[in-house]
Design an enzyme around this catalytic site. Structure first.
Site, PDB file in Angstrom:
ATOM      1  N   LYS A  68      55.169 -42.940  12.783  1.00 31.93           N
ATOM      2  CA  LYS A  68      54.305 -42.429  11.704  1.00 31.93           C
ATOM      3  C   LYS A  68      53.783 -41.013  11.966  1.00 31.93           C
ATOM      4  CE  LYS A  68      52.802 -46.963  10.088  1.00 31.93           C
ATOM      5  NZ  LYS A  68      51.672 -47.817   9.725  1.00 31.93           N
ATOM      6  N   ASP A 104      48.489 -46.790   3.945  1.00 34.85           N
ATOM      7  CA  ASP A 104      47.915 -47.882   4.743  1.00 34.85           C
ATOM      8  C   ASP A 104      46.425 -48.092   4.444  1.00 34.85           C
ATOM      9  OD1 ASP A 104      50.226 -48.636   6.137  1.00 34.85           O
ATOM     10  OD2 ASP A 104      49.940 -47.070   7.633  1.00 34.85           O
TER      11      ASP A 104
END
Ligand code: ATR
Length: 276
Positions: A68, A104
């Site tokens: 990420k 997220d």
């Protein structure tokens, strides 16, 4: 007939990812013509794997552990929330550009406030952990206007450094775990990776206020170690991160396809598979 638009999730490992099943369900429910695959990227070969995917016509990708942060650096353009998170879980490829976003944190807030019906405004929130998972949650949590946000981490200096990155949005207090003694919260979120190592967090007693929710970003078959502890501690409500997984996927799907799918049936099916 033209080929369906191509999407994928990249990670290492990736074999057990539920994202292909989630996006296939979203596509079927919304009538979108797309293919979504799981792709293993070599640990030292994430950029190459993405370049290959784009060259093959890939339209977008999700990114999971451990890529990420690298996906954030690879992006030519970043959304405000991805820049804040320092991490990207959703890439969109268009006109030769790589656009990075992070869904997220909004997925977490949507699961807690929406699915679980636990509004965040005015709540005292404790966030456990100061790594990438915690960082992605902070701006979306603050946007929901809690009464307070406290970050506690094994190493308190990391919690302090993290809070400093968000000081322009709202004050965030920090400590190590022991210094939580005597404090009380309406929502306690576990964003540490302690349970991956089979370890319990050394947390003091009586952290949960009446009616409090314990939320674990982790999920698995059965109760997670953190939620087991929270139940013994008397937390009124407890939830794992399966809903966050589905909500972050729905937000990625919306970015790519312009439609936000109904998450309830997909979450129910995943829960059924996890518990059967
Ligand atoms: P992630 O991207 O999942 O957040 P990370 O960036 O490696 O992963 O961060 C892991 C987090 O879990 C950190 O907050 C880490 O605490 P430290 O900063 O003190 O290392 C926390 N963590 C991992 N194992 C832990 C354990 N056994 N006890 C307490 N905290 C732990």
């Amino acid at each position: 007939m033209s080929a369906p638009d191509l999407y994928a999730v990249f990670g290492n490992p990736i074999a057990h990812s539920r994202s292909p099943a989630i996006h296939a369900a979203f596509a079927a429910a919304t009538g979108e013509d797309l293919r979504y695959e799981a792709r293993l990227a070599p640990l030292a070969g994430f950029a190459g794997a993405i370049a290959e995917f784009v060259a093959a016509g890939g339209r977008g990708a999700n990114v999971t552990v451990p890529f990420k942060e690298e996906a954030c650096r690879l992006s030519n353009r970043l959304s405000e929330r991805a820049a804040r998170a320092g991490a990207v879980n959703t890439l969109t490829f268009s006109d030769g550009e790589i656009c990075g976003d992070n869904t997220d944190g909004v997925g977490l807030v949507q699961d807690i406030a929406g699915n679980l019906g636990f509004p965040l405004s005015g709540r005292r929130i404790l966030l456990l952990g100061a790594g990438g998972a915690a960082r992605g949650a902070i701006a979306p949590l603050l946007a929901a206007k809690p009464a307070s946000l406290h970050i506690a981490n094994r190493s308190a200096d990391k919690a302090l450094a993290l809070a400093d990155l968000f000081a322009d949005i709202a004050p965030v207090t920090t400590s190590n775990f022991a210094e939580l003694t005597g404090k009380c919260f309406d929502l306690v979120i576990n964003a540490t990776s302690a349970s991956l190592a089979g370890e319990n967090l050394p947390l003091p007693e009586d952290l949960f206020a009446a009616g409090a929710l314990a939320y674990d970003m982790m999920y698995g078959k059965g109760e997670t170690p953190f939620l087991h502890w929270a139940r013994i501690q008397g937390a009124a409500r407890r939830a794992d991160g399966l809903g966050m997984l589905v909500e972050q996927a729905a937000e990625a799907f919306r970015i790519w396809r312009g439609k936000r799918p109904d998450t309830a049936p997909v979450l129910a099916e995943l829960r059924r598979q996890l518990t059967s």
